[in-house]
Design an enzyme around this catalytic site. Structure first.
Site, PDB file in Angstrom:
ATOM      1  N   CYS A 123       0.811  -1.222   0.000  1.00 33.15           N
ATOM      2  CA  CYS A 123       0.000   0.000   0.000  1.00 33.15           C
ATOM      3  C   CYS A 123       0.843   1.270   0.000  1.00 33.15           C
ATOM      4  CB  CYS A 123      -0.968  -0.011   1.178  1.00 33.15           C
ATOM      5  SG  CYS A 123      -0.193  -0.334   2.775  1.00 33.15           S
ATOM      6  N   HIS A 159      -1.171   6.961   4.412  1.00 33.94           N
ATOM      7  CA  HIS A 159       0.286   6.864   4.536  1.00 33.94           C
ATOM      8  C   HIS A 159       0.950   8.098   3.902  1.00 33.94           C
ATOM      9  CE1 HIS A 159      -0.617   2.975   5.865  1.00 33.94           C
ATOM     10  NE2 HIS A 159      -0.372   2.272   4.774  1.00 33.94           N
TER      11      HIS A 159
END
Length: 219
Positions: free
Chosen positions: A119, A213
């Site tokens: 990811c 993130h």
């Protein structure tokens, strides 16, 4: 969980802010291994995101593919299988053509396995791809600051993460250094050949953020 309704199986582990949908509550959970044939006959494809040993995941995903059920996997088990595409669509959608060769290997006409990448690399590899194409890249240094949702957690279920930073996520750095090379690779002789470079060094930290993130990248 097999045999229970989804509401019974999920119990107090529902992590979304939106409530459990009424239509999903009464769905009866099947056994992903024992009921594979029954499941494959009911669906167009499966998403796979399971907590098992890697060899068990590889076997499970291949079993569904051989049952002519396409598999889109969130797991890392097949990310380095040479004829399994790991696609970030804006960059390497041409890798999907390797599926024809994968089908020959596993003996299917419809079933196949495709995987998503780690990811965190999805946040910065697209930007690096533009620089790589225009200027070339020799070395890349990346620090990622990864939200707790990536570990399947919330602050309610992981209170010790409040005001905390964990400076290491097991296996994450290796994935972050190797997977971009597959994304930047090319299909040749029925497999995906990784790109030779650039050299990538990463450090991956877990930070007290709910979702999203962040990456600091030097190229």
């Amino acid at each position: 969980s097999a045999g229970k309704t989804y509401e019974q199986a999920i119990g107090s582990r529902w992590a979304m802010e939106t409530p459990l949908p009424d239509w999903a509550k009464s769905i009866v959970v099947l056994d992903a291994v024992a009921d594979a044939k029954r499941i494959a006959e009911q669906v167009d494809f499966v998403f796979c995101a399971v907590d098992m040993k890697k060899e068990e995941i590889r076997a499970l995903e291949e079993a569904y593919a051989r049952l002519e059920c396409p598999v889109v996997s969130n797991n890392s088990a097949h990310r380095f299988t040479p004829d399994v595409p790991m696609v970030i669509p804006e960059i390497n959608n041409d890798h999907l053509k390797v599926i024809a060769d994968q089908r020959k290997r596993i003996g299917t006409t419809r079933g196949f396995i495709a995987v998503k990448s780690n990811c965190s690399i999805q946040s910065y590899v697209p930007a690096l791809s533009i620089l790589k194409e225009k200027y070339g890249l020799k070395k890349v240094l990346v620090c990622t600051y990864q939200a707790i949702s990536g570990a399947g957690k919330t602050f309610e279920t992981w209170p010790e993460m409040v005001d905390n930073v964990i400076p290491y996520i097991g296996g994450e750095e290796e994935k972050s250094e190797q997977e971009p090379l597959k994304v930047w690779g090319h299909v040749e002789d029925g497999v995906i050949k990784n790109a030779d470079g650039p050299s990538i060094t990463t450090q991956c930290l877990r930070v007290p953020v709910s979702n999203g993130h962040m990456a600091a990248v030097f190229a």
